[in-house]
Design an enzyme around this catalytic site. Structure first.
Site, PDB file in Angstrom:
ATOM      1  N   LYS A  66       0.819  -1.223   0.000  1.00 37.35           N
ATOM      2  CA  LYS A  66       0.000   0.000   0.000  1.00 37.35           C
ATOM      3  C   LYS A  66       0.848   1.267   0.000  1.00 37.35           C
ATOM      4  CE  LYS A  66      -4.119  -2.069   1.995  1.00 37.35           C
ATOM      5  NZ  LYS A  66      -5.156  -1.999   3.017  1.00 37.35           N
ATOM      6  N   ALA A 132      -2.742  -0.051   8.643  1.00 35.83           N
ATOM      7  CA  ALA A 132      -4.185  -0.306   8.645  1.00 35.83           C
ATOM      8  C   ALA A 132      -4.915   0.816   9.381  1.00 35.83           C
ATOM      9  CB  ALA A 132      -4.476  -1.657   9.284  1.00 35.83           C
TER      10      ALA A 132
HETATM   11  P1  ATR Z   1      -0.715  -3.140   9.193  1.00 37.42           P
HETATM   12  O1  ATR Z   1      -0.507  -2.759   7.768  1.00 37.42           O
HETATM   13  O2  ATR Z   1      -1.502  -4.408   9.375  1.00 37.42           O
HETATM   14  O3  ATR Z   1      -1.226  -2.025  10.030  1.00 37.42           O
HETATM   15  P2  ATR Z   1       1.827  -2.662  10.407  1.00 37.42           P
HETATM   16  O4  ATR Z   1       1.933  -1.331   9.749  1.00 37.42           O
HETATM   17  O5  ATR Z   1       3.030  -3.542  10.499  1.00 37.42           O
HETATM   18  O6  ATR Z   1       0.739  -3.555   9.714  1.00 37.42           O
HETATM   19  O7  ATR Z   1       1.227  -2.405  11.865  1.00 37.42           O
HETATM   20  C1  ATR Z   1       0.982  -3.450  12.763  1.00 37.42           C
HETATM   21  C2  ATR Z   1       0.327  -2.860  14.010  1.00 37.42           C
HETATM   22  O8  ATR Z   1      -0.043  -3.927  14.885  1.00 37.42           O
HETATM   23  C3  ATR Z   1       1.249  -1.952  14.794  1.00 37.42           C
HETATM   24  O9  ATR Z   1       0.484  -0.956  15.432  1.00 37.42           O
HETATM   25  C4  ATR Z   1       1.849  -2.941  15.821  1.00 37.42           C
HETATM   26  O10 ATR Z   1       2.349  -2.332  16.976  1.00 37.42           O
HETATM   27  P3  ATR Z   1       3.876  -1.784  17.034  1.00 37.42           P
HETATM   28  O11 ATR Z   1       3.846  -0.448  16.343  1.00 37.42           O
HETATM   29  O12 ATR Z   1       4.168  -1.697  18.481  1.00 37.42           O
HETATM   30  O13 ATR Z   1       4.705  -2.819  16.317  1.00 37.42           O
HETATM   31  C5  ATR Z   1       0.624  -3.741  16.138  1.00 37.42           C
HETATM   32  N1  ATR Z   1       0.909  -5.050  16.731  1.00 37.42           N
HETATM   33  C6  ATR Z   1       1.430  -6.137  16.127  1.00 37.42           C
HETATM   34  N2  ATR Z   1       1.518  -7.176  16.990  1.00 37.42           N
HETATM   35  C7  ATR Z   1       1.034  -6.715  18.175  1.00 37.42           C
HETATM   36  C8  ATR Z   1       0.841  -7.300  19.466  1.00 37.42           C
HETATM   37  N3  ATR Z   1       1.173  -8.572  19.722  1.00 37.42           N
HETATM   38  N4  ATR Z   1       0.295  -6.532  20.439  1.00 37.42           N
HETATM   39  C9  ATR Z   1      -0.040  -5.240  20.204  1.00 37.42           C
HETATM   40  N5  ATR Z   1       0.110  -4.637  19.005  1.00 37.42           N
HETATM   41  C10 ATR Z   1       0.641  -5.365  18.009  1.00 37.42           C
END
Ligand code: ATR
Length: 270
Positions: A66, A132
């Protein structure tokens, strides 16, 4: 005439977009071919340009492209600009590429029209601050919530979102989370590993409605956690998926389609 459409992702095999767009096309009597194109990150731009050169009318973009699609576009909607992410490219008559992001409007349409949840003047908590979430904040703000809190595991990312969007959007630390929000929206990818963001259960009260932006044929881990803590209602993101697609379809063909039958079709298949 067959209209050439596609979704680019990596992986993309799981995508329901071909099914959704074929259903829309048959509603309005258009002939479309909708391909799934698995593009590794290094090949996305090249493959996207090839698709356009071969007569593509438009395409959707999913994870992880994206941002690359945002960079590829020659012009952008304000949603795409704020999100720095594009989920829909339209090939304009002069061959330039217009980038839109229909995820936020898809989410709000699902919340309002399909679920009947009110956002105006309500207290909303959004979990996550990745791509997202960035894609939906402008549309959530436009519903005029009283409170729009964004919590993220890595707090600095939420803080930079609040600096970008401004009030009423506010980044909140775990300690600053309030009790019993009206709506809690999970936009993290924690659920992909069956996990739930580490937040106190006090954010859920008896009137809280919980929305998980991912969809699943079983209750998502986040929604199960919300129900355990007494949420009034939960929904996964299947309706958002279909609504964002309907908006993409209307950008390409200027035709409105019915989403309910397609949501029901997908529900029956999952
Ligand atoms: P996407 O395109 O799905 O948004 P991304 O940009 O990699 O993917 O973002 C993933 C989001 O999920 C982030 O907000 C991430 O938090 P961090 O910024 O701290 O990495 C969050 N996330 C992923 N695994 C998580 C977990 N186990 N608990 C809480 N937040 C999580």
């Amino acid at each position: 005439m067959i209209h050439q459409l596609a979704v680019f992702g990596h992986p993309v095999a799981h995508s329901k977009s071909p099914l959704i767009h074929q259903a829309f096309a048959s509603q309005v009597g258009l002939n479309v071919s909708y391909a799934k194109i698995d593009a590794p990150v290094s090949a996305f731009e090249h493959q996207a340009r090839d698709f356009v050169a071969a007569g593509g009318r438009g395409f959707n973009i999913t994870v992880p492209h994206k941002y690359a699609a945002f960079q590829l576009a020659d012009e952008l909607s304000s949603q795409a600009q704020h999100a720095q992410a594009v989920n829909t490219i339209t090939v304009l008559p002069d061959g330039r590429l217009r980038g839109d992001n229909t995820d936020g409007a898809g989410l709000v349409t699902d919340l309002h029209n399909n679920l009947g949840w009110t956002l105006a003047a309500r207290r909303i908590l959004v979990l996550g601050a990745g791509g997202a979430v960035r894609g939906v904040l402008l549309n959530l703000l436009a519903t005029e919530p009283r409170v729009l809190h964004v919590w993220n595991r890595t707090s600095a990312t939420a803080t930079s979102l609040s600096a970008h969007f401004g009030e009423p959007l506010l980044a909140v630390s775990t300690e600053a989370l309030e009790s019993s929000y009206d709506v809690v929206i999970n936009g993290t990818s924690a659920g992909l590993d069956g996990r739930v963001p580490a937040i106190p259960a006090s954010v859920i009260g008896p009137q809280t409605r919980c929305y998980d932006m991912v969809y699943s044929n079983t209750t998502t881990s986040f929604n199960a956690w919300c129900l355990t803590h007494g949420a009034a209602a939960t929904s996964d993101g299947l309706g958002m998926l279909v609504e964002q697609a309907a908006l993409a379809f209307s950008l390409w063909f200027e035709r409105q389609v019915k989403t309910q039958p397609v949501i029901q079709l997908l529900r029956a298949l999952t």
